[in-house]
Design a protein around this motif. Structure first.
Motif, PDB file in Angstrom:
ATOM      1  N   LEU A   1       0.746  -1.570   0.316  1.00 28.36           N
ATOM      2  CA  LEU A   1       0.140   0.063  -0.027  1.00 28.36           C
ATOM      3  C   LEU A   1       1.286   1.333  -0.173  1.00 28.36           C
ATOM      4  N   ASP A   2       1.532   1.114   0.712  1.00 27.19           N
ATOM      5  CA  ASP A   2       2.689   2.464   0.997  1.00 27.19           C
ATOM      6  C   ASP A   2       3.351   2.710  -0.604  1.00 27.19           C
ATOM      7  N   HIS A   3       2.918   1.603  -1.667  1.00 22.61           N
ATOM      8  CA  HIS A   3       3.891   1.841  -2.362  1.00 22.61           C
ATOM      9  C   HIS A   3       2.777   2.127  -3.486  1.00 22.61           C
ATOM     10  N   LYS A   4       1.554   2.215  -3.672  1.00 21.40           N
ATOM     11  CA  LYS A   4       0.433   2.694  -3.959  1.00 21.40           C
ATOM     12  C   LYS A   4       0.141   1.232  -4.932  1.00 21.40           C
ATOM     13  N   ALA A   5       0.494   0.403  -4.161  1.00 21.86           N
ATOM     14  CA  ALA A   5      -0.166  -1.043  -4.861  1.00 21.86           C
ATOM     15  C   ALA A   5      -2.003  -1.508  -4.725  1.00 21.86           C
ATOM     16  N   VAL A   6      -2.565  -1.322  -5.399  1.00 21.38           N
ATOM     17  CA  VAL A   6      -4.068  -1.538  -4.964  1.00 21.38           C
ATOM     18  C   VAL A   6      -3.826  -3.725  -4.859  1.00 21.38           C
ATOM     19  N   VAL A   7      -4.254  -3.289  -3.788  1.00 23.40           N
ATOM     20  CA  VAL A   7      -3.785  -4.778  -3.076  1.00 23.40           C
ATOM     21  C   VAL A   7      -5.428  -6.043  -2.181  1.00 23.40           C
ATOM     22  N   THR A   8      -5.173  -6.773  -3.047  1.00 26.70           N
ATOM     23  CA  THR A   8      -6.950  -7.330  -2.299  1.00 26.70           C
ATOM     24  C   THR A   8      -6.165  -8.621  -1.945  1.00 26.70           C
ATOM     25  N   ALA A   9      -7.201  -9.572  -0.533  1.00 29.49           N
ATOM     26  CA  ALA A   9      -6.419 -10.401  -0.005  1.00 29.49           C
ATOM     27  C   ALA A   9      -7.465 -11.690   0.546  1.00 29.49           C
ATOM     28  N   TYR A  10      -6.837 -12.731   0.615  1.00 30.41           N
ATOM     29  CA  TYR A  10      -7.827 -14.008   0.897  1.00 30.41           C
ATOM     30  C   TYR A  10      -7.386 -14.710   2.035  1.00 30.41           C
ATOM     31  N   ASP A  11      -7.955 -14.986   3.285  1.00 29.22           N
ATOM     32  CA  ASP A  11      -7.084 -15.774   4.424  1.00 29.22           C
ATOM     33  C   ASP A  11      -8.746 -16.384   4.635  1.00 29.22           C
ATOM     34  N   PRO A  12      -8.230 -18.031   5.324  1.00 31.89           N
ATOM     35  CA  PRO A  12      -9.204 -18.959   4.903  1.00 31.89           C
ATOM     36  C   PRO A  12      -9.879 -18.778   6.461  1.00 31.89           C
ATOM     37  N   MET A  13      -9.641 -18.329   7.195  1.00 37.56           N
ATOM     38  CA  MET A  13      -9.037 -17.973   8.851  1.00 37.56           C
ATOM     39  C   MET A  13      -9.745 -16.739   9.390  1.00 37.56           C
ATOM     40  N   VAL A  14      -8.722 -15.673   8.329  1.00 31.30           N
ATOM     41  CA  VAL A  14      -9.332 -13.991   9.089  1.00 31.30           C
ATOM     42  C   VAL A  14     -10.157 -13.762   9.013  1.00 31.30           C
ATOM     43  N   PRO A  15     -11.063 -13.009   9.297  1.00 30.60           N
ATOM     44  CA  PRO A  15     -12.974 -12.821   9.491  1.00 30.60           C
ATOM     45  C   PRO A  15     -12.219 -11.442   8.005  1.00 30.60           C
ATOM     46  N   THR A  16     -13.396 -10.896   7.292  1.00 27.89           N
ATOM     47  CA  THR A  16     -13.316  -9.857   6.468  1.00 27.89           C
ATOM     48  C   THR A  16     -12.972  -8.525   7.300  1.00 27.89           C
ATOM     49  N   GLY A  17     -13.847  -8.534   8.143  1.00 33.27           N
ATOM     50  CA  GLY A  17     -13.513  -7.082   8.923  1.00 33.27           C
ATOM     51  C   GLY A  17     -12.160  -6.879   9.958  1.00 33.27           C
ATOM     52  N   ALA A  18     -11.320  -8.112  10.110  1.00 32.19           N
ATOM     53  CA  ALA A  18      -9.876  -7.650  10.520  1.00 32.19           C
ATOM     54  C   ALA A  18      -9.516  -7.156   9.572  1.00 32.19           C
ATOM     55  N   GLY A  19      -7.636  -7.347   9.756  1.00 31.79           N
ATOM     56  CA  GLY A  19      -7.076  -7.105   8.618  1.00 31.79           C
ATOM     57  C   GLY A  19      -6.377  -5.214   8.275  1.00 31.79           C
ATOM     58  N   PRO A  20      -4.916  -5.158   7.560  1.00 37.38           N
ATOM     59  CA  PRO A  20      -4.739  -3.897   7.378  1.00 37.38           C
ATOM     60  C   PRO A  20      -5.522  -3.042   7.129  1.00 37.38           C
ATOM     61  N   ASP A  21      -6.334  -1.759   7.171  1.00 36.63           N
ATOM     62  CA  ASP A  21      -6.541  -0.687   6.336  1.00 36.63           C
ATOM     63  C   ASP A  21      -6.239  -0.605   5.010  1.00 36.63           C
ATOM     64  N   GLY A  22      -7.506  -0.562   4.006  1.00 36.32           N
ATOM     65  CA  GLY A  22      -7.154   0.042   2.395  1.00 36.32           C
ATOM     66  C   GLY A  22      -6.881  -1.520   1.472  1.00 36.32           C
ATOM     67  N   VAL A  23      -6.938  -2.356   2.510  1.00 41.31           N
ATOM     68  CA  VAL A  23      -6.385  -4.233   1.546  1.00 41.31           C
ATOM     69  C   VAL A  23      -8.155  -4.407   1.251  1.00 41.31           C
ATOM     70  N   LEU A  24      -8.237  -4.656   0.006  1.00 38.65           N
ATOM     71  CA  LEU A  24      -9.948  -5.273   0.066  1.00 38.65           C
ATOM     72  C   LEU A  24      -9.459  -6.646  -0.126  1.00 38.65           C
ATOM     73  N   ARG A  25     -10.813  -7.199   0.356  1.00 41.32           N
ATOM     74  CA  ARG A  25     -10.933  -8.875   0.478  1.00 41.32           C
ATOM     75  C   ARG A  25     -11.662  -9.707  -0.166  1.00 41.32           C
ATOM     76  N   ALA A  26     -10.525 -10.687  -0.907  1.00 35.44           N
ATOM     77  CA  ALA A  26     -11.646 -11.529  -1.556  1.00 35.44           C
ATOM     78  C   ALA A  26     -12.363 -12.783  -1.342  1.00 35.44           C
ATOM     79  N   CYS A  27     -13.357 -13.297  -1.742  1.00 35.22           N
ATOM     80  CA  CYS A  27     -14.321 -13.989  -0.655  1.00 35.22           C
ATOM     81  C   CYS A  27     -13.861 -15.687  -1.044  1.00 35.22           C
ATOM     82  N   ASP A  28     -12.711 -15.776  -2.065  1.00 29.92           N
ATOM     83  CA  ASP A  28     -11.646 -16.788  -1.761  1.00 29.92           C
ATOM     84  C   ASP A  28     -10.508 -16.979  -2.164  1.00 29.92           C
ATOM     85  N   ALA A  29      -9.907 -17.778  -2.700  1.00 30.94           N
ATOM     86  CA  ALA A  29      -8.379 -17.826  -3.518  1.00 30.94           C
ATOM     87  C   ALA A  29      -8.707 -17.272  -4.408  1.00 30.94           C
ATOM     88  N   ILE A  30      -9.074 -17.540  -5.734  1.00 36.58           N
ATOM     89  CA  ILE A  30      -9.147 -17.430  -7.083  1.00 36.58           C
ATOM     90  C   ILE A  30      -9.500 -16.142  -6.716  1.00 36.58           C
TER      91      ILE A  30
END
Ligand code: UGA
Length: 456
Positions: free
Chosen positions: A357-386
């Protein structure tokens, strides 16, 4: 004979300790002051994810062998062993913040009527045993003295995600103290574990070694163990850098090294460096303790410095391969600090997202266990790995979740606009990734074309 045990603090360590001692047949009272956590625990549910823990909690709470309260006095009335399991986060100058431990000591001291053993399970600075003894002595009820309690140091070696197994099947149990009677009482509570003899467990042959020592040595054993494991990982990450320079493959180097019994095959995985709430804190604490005594712990300082640098490896490799990271779409697989947990504390994966994010990339993340409400601000969350791969210029594997190995790599590739898979945990076989039309980059790995594969 069952022991009567109180466990103060129901975090990752305390909840596992309480549930496992109840599973061994002891009468356990857990203490938790947070009302939300307390309510979950009373329903037999852990306030965090830990494999196998909910089963033990619900069995313990329904049988009555395990109960939870916010009342320390009540818990103390019901026990002869009291385990202190509160947090000791990094405080000033790397020294652990002992305020929670001090608060517990002041709460339990007025309740030390009759003989109790105070067992320190939290990871505490070397020398804490003596400090705790004095603190408790100063808060005992009138008419009670030092003979009414003993202090035993019993460090924990519980990995998150594997903590129940680590408790029930430990490599060793360490007990530090100066009163044999107290050490024997604590050893008795561990008897089923030491003998491999408890209900409903897949028993393993052989008994578990128990190390009786002084409190100071027991405290040092904990710091030494975590610092050694952390240094082992930093060693391997440094080795990965050298392997990249010379064209060797670190996974093959470490696999061969690990076959040497003197080295051992575990904790030799190069990647993003260690994270979590323990290694960094304990290494910093040991460095701070050495400094206090006028010794510069150079190896430990280097292990820490290598780990800090390792977090930068993803951005460095993306800059090398994409040239421009600003505006790039990056999919990130994993957010937890390691597989098997939803814990984000000091997570290298979160560090990667923040650096991107500091390098101004657009970041989308997926984690099988971390709830979508948690995690770093500014990161988009995907519903699955693909889905992290949607129009991505690169996908980064940041946590070593084994389920990522079942991702359909061709489907992942078809969603991407680039074709780079940066495997920052060396999870995948490079050949398999390449076969799906992706470019594979790992940590300290030679490119598939450079490898001469031989069958035995
Ligand atoms: C660690 C110790 O392993 C436990 O024995 C100890 O009781 C615990 O700290 C504690 O002090 O409470 P934990 O932090 O839960 O346990 O996790 P580990 O499995 O040790 O992993 C720590 C980090 O090292 C993770 O980020 C993991 O991904 C990383 N790691 C581990 C590597 O980068 N490479 C490896 O080969 C192994």
């Amino acid at each position: 004979m069952p022991s009567r045990i109180a466990v103060i603090g129901s975090g990752y360590v305390g909840t596992v300790v309480a549930a496992c001692f109840a599973h061994l047949g002891h009468a356990v009272t857990g203490v938790e002051i947070d009302s939300e956590k307390l309510s979950l625990l009373r329903q037999g549910k852990a306030p965090f994810h830990e494999a196998g823990l909910d089963d033990l909690l619900s069995a313990g709470t329904s049988s009555g062998g395990l109960c939870f309260t916010d009342n320390v006095s009540l818990a103390m009335e019901r026990c002869e062993l009291v385990f202190i399991c509160v947090g000791t986060p990094t405080g000033h100058d790397g020294h652990p913040d002992m305020s929670a431990t001090a608060a517990v000591a002041k709460k339990i001291a007025p309740n030390l009527k009759g003989y109790h053993v105070v067992v320190v399970k939290s990871t505490v600075p070397i020398g804490t045993g003596r400090w705790l003894r004095t603190l408790i002595e100063d808060h005992l009820p009138a008419g009670y003295g030092p003979d009414h309690f003993s202090i035993v140091s019993n460090p924990e070696f519980l990995r998150e995600g594997n903590a129940v197994q680590d408790f029930l099947y430990p490599d060793r149990v360490v007990l530090g103290g100066d009163r044999p009677q107290a050490l024997d009482l604590v050893a008795e509570a561990y008897r089923p574990v030491l003998d491999g003899d408890f209900p409903k467990g897949p028993h393993r042959p052989g008994s578990v070694p128990v190390i009786f020592t002084s409190t100071t040595t027991a405290e040092a054993i904990k710091y030494a163990s975590n610092s050694f494991l952390a240094s082992k990982i930093s060693f391997v990450n440094e080795l990965a850098k050298i392997c990249e320079l010379v064209g060797a493959d670190v996974t093959e180097v470490t696999a061969a090294m690990g076959l040497d019994m003197r080295i051992g095959g575990q904790f030799l995985d190069a990647g993003l460096g260690w994270g979590g709430s323990c290694f960094g804190k304990d290494l910093r604490a040991l460095i701070a303790i050495a400094t206090r005594y006028g010794y510069d712990a150079r190896i430990l300082r280097s292990a820490l410095a290598v780990n800090v640098d390792q977090r930068k490896v993803v951005v460095e490799k993306l800059l090398q391969h994409l040239k421009v990271v600003s505006g790039a779409r990056i999919g990130v697989l994993g957010l937890a600090f390691k597989a098997g947990t939803d814990d984000l504390r000091d997570s290298p994966a979160v560090g990667v997202c923040e650096a991107l994010l500091d390098h101004k990339a657009v970041v989308t993340a997926y984690d099988p266990m971390v709830p979508t409400g948690a995690g770093p601000d500014g990161v988009l969350r995907a519903c699955d790995a693909i889905a992290v791969a949607e129009r991505a210029d690169a996908v980064v594997v940041a946590t070593e979740w084994p389920q990522f190995l079942s991702i359909d790599l061709s489907a992942l590739r078809s969603r991407m606009r680039g074709r780079l898979l940066l495997d920052a945990r060396n999870l995948f076989q490079p050949e398999k990734v390449q076969a799906a039309g992706l470019e594979y980059v790992g940590i300290g790995r030679s490119q598939p074309g450079e490898r001469v594969l031989q069958s035995a």
